[in-house]
Design an enzyme around this catalytic site. Structure first.
Site, PDB file in Angstrom:
ATOM      1  N   CYS A 164      13.167  12.225   5.655  1.00 32.90           N
ATOM      2  CA  CYS A 164      13.319  11.829   7.060  1.00 32.90           C
ATOM      3  C   CYS A 164      14.727  12.165   7.528  1.00 32.90           C
ATOM      4  O   CYS A 164      14.962  12.391   8.705  1.00 32.90           O
ATOM      5  CB  CYS A 164      13.025  10.343   7.228  1.00 32.90           C
ATOM      6  N   GLU A 206       9.886   2.491  10.319  1.00 32.26           N
ATOM      7  CA  GLU A 206      10.878   3.564  10.183  1.00 32.26           C
ATOM      8  C   GLU A 206      10.109   4.871  10.140  1.00 32.26           C
ATOM      9  O   GLU A 206       9.215   5.041   9.309  1.00 32.26           O
ATOM     10  CB  GLU A 206      11.709   3.367   8.910  1.00 32.26           C
ATOM     11  N   GLU A 265       9.344  17.304  14.173  1.00 34.89           N
ATOM     12  CA  GLU A 265       9.651  17.146  12.754  1.00 34.89           C
ATOM     13  C   GLU A 265       8.693  18.032  11.938  1.00 34.89           C
ATOM     14  O   GLU A 265       7.476  17.856  12.007  1.00 34.89           O
ATOM     15  CB  GLU A 265       9.484  15.694  12.322  1.00 34.89           C
ATOM     16  N   LYS A 311       0.848  -1.200   0.000  1.00 32.68           N
ATOM     17  CA  LYS A 311       0.000   0.000   0.000  1.00 32.68           C
ATOM     18  C   LYS A 311       0.882   1.248   0.000  1.00 32.68           C
ATOM     19  O   LYS A 311       1.508   1.582   1.001  1.00 32.68           O
ATOM     20  CB  LYS A 311      -0.909   0.038   1.242  1.00 32.68           C
TER      21      LYS A 311
HETATM   22  P1  NAP Z   1       2.144   8.897   6.999  1.00 35.69           P
HETATM   23  O1  NAP Z   1       1.063   9.897   6.932  1.00 35.69           O
HETATM   24  O2  NAP Z   1       2.429   8.255   8.305  1.00 35.69           O
HETATM   25  O3  NAP Z   1       1.754   7.781   5.906  1.00 35.69           O
HETATM   26  C1  NAP Z   1       2.616   6.687   5.632  1.00 35.69           C
HETATM   27  C2  NAP Z   1       1.791   5.571   5.023  1.00 35.69           C
HETATM   28  O4  NAP Z   1       0.892   5.053   6.011  1.00 35.69           O
HETATM   29  C3  NAP Z   1       0.916   6.001   3.843  1.00 35.69           C
HETATM   30  O5  NAP Z   1       0.859   4.967   2.903  1.00 35.69           O
HETATM   31  C4  NAP Z   1      -0.439   6.200   4.510  1.00 35.69           C
HETATM   32  O6  NAP Z   1      -1.535   6.088   3.619  1.00 35.69           O
HETATM   33  C5  NAP Z   1      -0.427   5.029   5.479  1.00 35.69           C
HETATM   34  N1  NAP Z   1      -1.392   5.138   6.567  1.00 35.69           N
HETATM   35  C6  NAP Z   1      -2.089   6.224   6.987  1.00 35.69           C
HETATM   36  N2  NAP Z   1      -2.894   5.877   8.012  1.00 35.69           N
HETATM   37  C7  NAP Z   1      -2.700   4.561   8.242  1.00 35.69           C
HETATM   38  C8  NAP Z   1      -3.240   3.633   9.180  1.00 35.69           C
HETATM   39  N3  NAP Z   1      -4.127   3.996  10.106  1.00 35.69           N
HETATM   40  N4  NAP Z   1      -2.818   2.352   9.144  1.00 35.69           N
HETATM   41  C9  NAP Z   1      -1.899   1.971   8.233  1.00 35.69           C
HETATM   42  N5  NAP Z   1      -1.359   2.792   7.301  1.00 35.69           N
HETATM   43  C10 NAP Z   1      -1.742   4.078   7.319  1.00 35.69           C
HETATM   44  O7  NAP Z   1       3.529   9.487   6.475  1.00 35.69           O
HETATM   45  P2  NAP Z   1       3.794  10.341   5.169  1.00 35.69           P
HETATM   46  O8  NAP Z   1       3.245  11.707   5.379  1.00 35.69           O
HETATM   47  O9  NAP Z   1       3.387   9.561   3.974  1.00 35.69           O
HETATM   48  O10 NAP Z   1       5.400  10.394   5.153  1.00 35.69           O
HETATM   49  C11 NAP Z   1       6.150  11.324   5.875  1.00 35.69           C
HETATM   50  C12 NAP Z   1       6.753  10.689   7.109  1.00 35.69           C
HETATM   51  O11 NAP Z   1       7.517   9.548   6.746  1.00 35.69           O
HETATM   52  C13 NAP Z   1       7.709  11.615   7.828  1.00 35.69           C
HETATM   53  O12 NAP Z   1       7.473  11.551   9.214  1.00 35.69           O
HETATM   54  C14 NAP Z   1       9.077  11.036   7.490  1.00 35.69           C
HETATM   55  O13 NAP Z   1      10.088  11.318   8.427  1.00 35.69           O
HETATM   56  C15 NAP Z   1       8.768   9.578   7.427  1.00 35.69           C
HETATM   57  N6  NAP Z   1       9.781   8.860   6.660  1.00 35.69           N
HETATM   58  C16 NAP Z   1      10.659   8.064   7.344  1.00 35.69           C
HETATM   59  C17 NAP Z   1      11.658   7.385   6.650  1.00 35.69           C
HETATM   60  C18 NAP Z   1      12.627   6.485   7.384  1.00 35.69           C
HETATM   61  O14 NAP Z   1      13.211   5.616   6.762  1.00 35.69           O
HETATM   62  N7  NAP Z   1      12.815   6.677   8.681  1.00 35.69           N
HETATM   63  C19 NAP Z   1      11.759   7.512   5.260  1.00 35.69           C
HETATM   64  C20 NAP Z   1      10.847   8.343   4.609  1.00 35.69           C
HETATM   65  C21 NAP Z   1       9.855   9.003   5.316  1.00 35.69           C
HETATM   66  P3  NAP Z   1      -2.240   7.400   3.021  1.00 35.69           P
HETATM   67  O15 NAP Z   1      -1.230   8.101   2.205  1.00 35.69           O
HETATM   68  O16 NAP Z   1      -3.350   6.828   2.217  1.00 35.69           O
HETATM   69  O17 NAP Z   1      -2.696   8.204   4.199  1.00 35.69           O
END
Ligand code: NAP
Length: 512
Positions: A303, A269, A404, A194
């Site tokens: 990130c 992560e 963040e 997903k």
């Molecule tokens: P996010 O809002 O947490 O979403 C991540 C994924 O989770 C998306 O596919 C999202 O789907 C899905 N999701 C949302 N609600 C969910 C639920 N209740 N259950 C399961 N999955 C769910 O994060 P983002 O805004 O896409 O990405 C930014 C974040 O990613 C930042 O905090 C960044 O630091 C972190 N990041 C970390 C790394 C690392 O390796 N540490 C690398 C890259 C990014 P939808 O899009 O459909 O909501």
């Protein structure tokens, strides 16, 4: 004609003018299909919201459940496929991805917003991971060990887990699927994937490439649906043997709790608030490049972005003067324009979040040195463009220091001693990556020992990673196995220990 709007000339280009808008679909059991959810979700170009890249009918829990069932049925055959053969399919995907690099990079720029050179860099990075994990098919090995017993062959083999779900964010829509899906496949798992709802087109291209590379139907299934509707199925279904998530702490914590409760493998992560220390003896021009790339590359939406700059007080004024001179030169705009140095933020939510943090920073007493505003001149008014932003006189108590922001905002703190630099670096709940610029090797080594971060860069920016070394964070930045390298494939497999007794007769005594 405006360069940005020039029609693409690449032959194999994915064209998405309104009449060519991509009709994006989920992929289950080898069939491309519309979801049965009640929402139609559009992927919008953040540099020009008049352009819709593609549209998909959101999957519902029904398709998520169906995808898990198909993955479960496909598991025995995929598990029995020799690991080198599985690896070769990933290598074939690499070949295709290499040929399509320019076109994929262009699509990424239009869908996610990062500038074209960064998008091409991300495709390259993902391809390095396909290369590494394709080869892992030949190295999917166990160990032999000397037994306490005579004529007893003691060895381990690695086996796949079963059906795994992979949930990814939008900011690295190519590299992150590569670093999760390639090891999961090579280890012999079947997958429900997903991607973030913001970047479905890149996910569809990723799956198409594996399909073209010969991946059997049902092994990799793609569910295009919003996290809030399909997320719980992809975390809690009893048939899942592992969940691999990358995204925010907010969502990741729930994923970890809900999947972990069932005792399955989980890796999450999550966010970062990464420090970069510039010491008094630093090579200033080198440090300037590193801070600019780290803080404003990918519009700060990494990130691993440098979001806290710790300047030794003796060089702070000089460094800030030079930094601001460079920040002012950054051309913000559509990332397809080769002159542009920083693209938009990804969507309206992120746009408002960053602007809100600018207000928070001002209210808390941080000194806004530059930026902090929307850019609305000319065509830029159609996108989510923000000025690169620098706050000085930030203190560890401030939210702009602690949280963040995930945008082009840099918070500057001045430090007097090495101990203070380490303490300030460590004074957040995150621990993803870090950097120090110094010409004193001893200081660099001491920092790398003492900083609480999964990754440390000495004389290079906080960003980046390489396929052959682990990637991930300490503290609240990550839980579970690190990703990439050997660790990536260890997560998606488990050892089985075999005691093979070849005495051919009853033992006199069995020690254990
Ligand atoms: P996010 O809002 O947490 O979403 C991540 C994924 O989770 C998306 O596919 C999202 O789907 C899905 N999701 C949302 N609600 C969910 C639920 N209740 N259950 C399961 N999955 C769910 O994060 P983002 O805004 O896409 O990405 C930014 C974040 O990613 C930042 O905090 C960044 O630091 C972190 N990041 C970390 C790394 C690392 O390796 N540490 C690398 C890259 C990014 P939808 O899009 O459909 O909501």
């Amino acid at each position: 004609m405006n360069k940005i709007l020039t029609k693409p000339k690449v032959k194999n280009e994915i064209i998405t003018s309104p009449s060519h808008m991509l009709d994006l679909k989920s992929y289950i059991g080898g069939h491309w299909l519309d979801g049965s959810g009640d929402r139609e979700i559009s992927s919008i170009n953040p540099a020009d919201t008049r352009e819709t890249i593609g549209v998909f009918k959101s999957a519902s829990q029904k398709e998520a459940t169906q995808a898990i069932a198909v993955a479960e049925q496909s598991f025995p055959t995929w598990r029995a496929t020799p690991a080198p053969v599985r690896g070769r399919i990933v290598q074939k995907a690499l070949e295709i991805a290499r040929k399509r690099k320019a076109e994929l990079a262009r699509l990424m720029t239009r869908e996610e917003g990062k500038i074209l050179s960064e998008a091409a860099g991300e495709i390259e990075k993902g391809n390095n991971l396909l290369e590494w994990y394709g080869g892992e098919g030949l190295r999917f090995m166990g160990q032999t060990a000397p037994s306490e017993l005579p004529r007893n062959l003691l060895y381990t083999v690695r086996q796949p887990l079963g059906v795994v779900s992979i949930i990814t964010p939008w900011n690295f829509p190519w590299a992150i699927p590569c670093w999760k899906i390639a090891p999961a496949l090579v280890a012999g798992n079947t997958i429900v994937f997903k991607p973030a709802s913001n970047t479905p087109a890149m996910a569809v291209e990723f799956v198409k490439i594996l399909e073209e590379a010969g991946l059997p139907q049902g092994v990799l299934n793609l569910v295009l649906g919003s996290g809030s509707s399909v997320g719980s199925v992809l975390v809690e279904d009893a048939r899942l043997r592992a969940v691999s998530f990358t995204g925010s702490n907010e969502i990741g914590k729930g994923v970890y709790q809900n999947a972990g409760r069932r005792g399955i493998k989980v890796t999450c992560e999550m966010g970062g608030k990464n420090p970069c220390v510039v010491w008094e003896d630093a090579d200033i021009p080198l440090a300037l490049i590193g801070v600019l790339k780290g803080a404003f590359g990918s519009t700060g939406q990494r990130c691993t972005a440098t979001s806290r700059l710790l300047l030794h007080e003796k060089i702070a004024e000089e460094f800030l003067d030079k930094l601001l001179a460079e920040v002012k030169k950054i051309k913000v705009g559509n990332g397809l324009d080769p002159e542009v140095g920083m693209g938009p933020v990804v969507d309206s939510k992120q746009f408002e979040t960053v602007l809100n943090y600018v207000e928070i920073g001002k209210r808390e007493g941080a000194k806004l040195l530059f930026g902090g505003k929307k850019i609305t001149q000319g065509d830029l008014k159609h996108g989510y463009f923000l000025e690169p932003t620098v706050f000085d006189q930030v203190t560890p108590k401030m939210r702009v220091f602690q949280e963040e922001i995930f945008g082009p905002v840099l918070s500057v703190v001045r430090v007097k001693s090495f101990e203070e630099a380490v303490n300030v670096s460590n004074a957040v709940r995150f621990g993803l990556t870090s950097a120090i610029y110094t010409q004193d090797l001893t200081l660099g080594m001491r920092y790398s020992e003492e900083v609480q971060a999964g990754m440390v860069h000495v004389n290079s920016p906080t960003i980046g990673g390489e396929a052959q070394v682990p990637f991930g964070g300490m503290k609240e930045s990550g839980v579970g196995e690190r990703e990439m390298a050997k660790e990536g494939i260890l997560f998606f497999s488990e050892p089985k220990t075999v005691f093979l007794d070849y005495t051919g007769q009853k033992r006199q005594s069995n020690v254990y």
